[in-house]
Scaffold this motif. Structure first.
Motif, PDB file in Angstrom:
ATOM      1  N   ILE A 180      -0.981   2.534  -5.573  1.00 62.50           N
ATOM      2  CA  ILE A 180      -2.368   3.000  -5.678  1.00 62.50           C
ATOM      3  C   ILE A 180      -2.565   3.776  -6.981  1.00 62.50           C
ATOM      4  N   THR A 181      -1.560   4.566  -7.368  1.00 68.10           N
ATOM      5  CA  THR A 181      -1.641   5.309  -8.622  1.00 68.10           C
ATOM      6  C   THR A 181      -1.723   4.366  -9.819  1.00 68.10           C
TER       7      THR A 181
ATOM      8  N   VAL B 219       0.865  -1.179   0.000  1.00 65.52           N
ATOM      9  CA  VAL B 219       0.000   0.000   0.000  1.00 65.52           C
ATOM     10  C   VAL B 219       0.907   1.237   0.000  1.00 65.52           C
ATOM     11  N   SER B 220       1.315   1.622  -1.190  1.00 65.80           N
ATOM     12  CA  SER B 220       2.124   2.819  -1.335  1.00 65.80           C
ATOM     13  C   SER B 220       1.467   3.731  -2.361  1.00 65.80           C
ATOM     14  N   ARG B 221       1.950   4.932  -2.428  1.00 62.41           N
ATOM     15  CA  ARG B 221       1.355   5.901  -3.353  1.00 62.41           C
ATOM     16  C   ARG B 221       1.506   5.442  -4.802  1.00 62.41           C
ATOM     17  N   GLY B 222       2.660   4.880  -5.151  1.00 61.32           N
ATOM     18  CA  GLY B 222       2.892   4.413  -6.514  1.00 61.32           C
ATOM     19  C   GLY B 222       1.989   3.262  -6.892  1.00 61.32           C
TER      20      GLY B 222
END
Length: 141
Positions: free
Chosen positions: A44-45, A39-42
């Motif tokens: 999720i993007t 669950v990281s920003r990359g």
């Protein structure tokens, strides 16, 4: 109206079923990808297009159900109108015809309404929640 809706339903029902099946298979894979990528920003993007596609198909499902609900309100609308003296029996026959025609959006001869759409969404939310809970708590134990 009934014939037009039946024709449109028959023309689109297989595409409708295939889109629902794709979304039903995509959501568990979405959570599996989210688990594997972390669950990281990359992550999720990268997974946002999948989520937007799923939401678009669910929106289409809801709009098809709303068509049936609007058709079910037509008899009460016609029954509330006044067409002059002596037209009550004709109006009642018209209302009875509309009720017996059961106009709406059909998928494989099943009338799609908001209750059925909500049951589908609730069922897949339970599956998604169970899968997400299982995947994200397996590291803790």
């Amino acid at each position: 109206l009934h014939a037009v809706l039946r024709k449109a339903s028959a023309a689109t029902e297989y595409c409708f079923i295939i889109l629902q099946a794709v979304i039903a298979c995509t959501m568990p894979l979405f959570f599996a990808d989210l688990y594997l990528m972390g669950v990281s920003r990359g992550a999720i993007t990268m997974l946002l297009p999948t989520l937007f596609a799923a939401l678009g198909v669910l929106r289409m499902f809801a709009h098809a159900a709303v068509i049936t609900d609007k058709c079910s309100r037509v008899p009460s609308l016609i029954n509330s109108l006044s067409f002059g003296a002596g037209t009550e029996s004709e109006r009642q026959r018209t209302v009875d015809y509309i009720v017996s025609s059961a106009a709406g959006f059909y998928v494989c001869d099943v009338r799609l309404n908001t209750g059925l759409a909500l049951k589908f969404v609730y069922g897949w939310c339970v599956v998604a929640f169970g899968l997400a809970t299982h995947l994200f708590t397996s590291d803790v134990a």
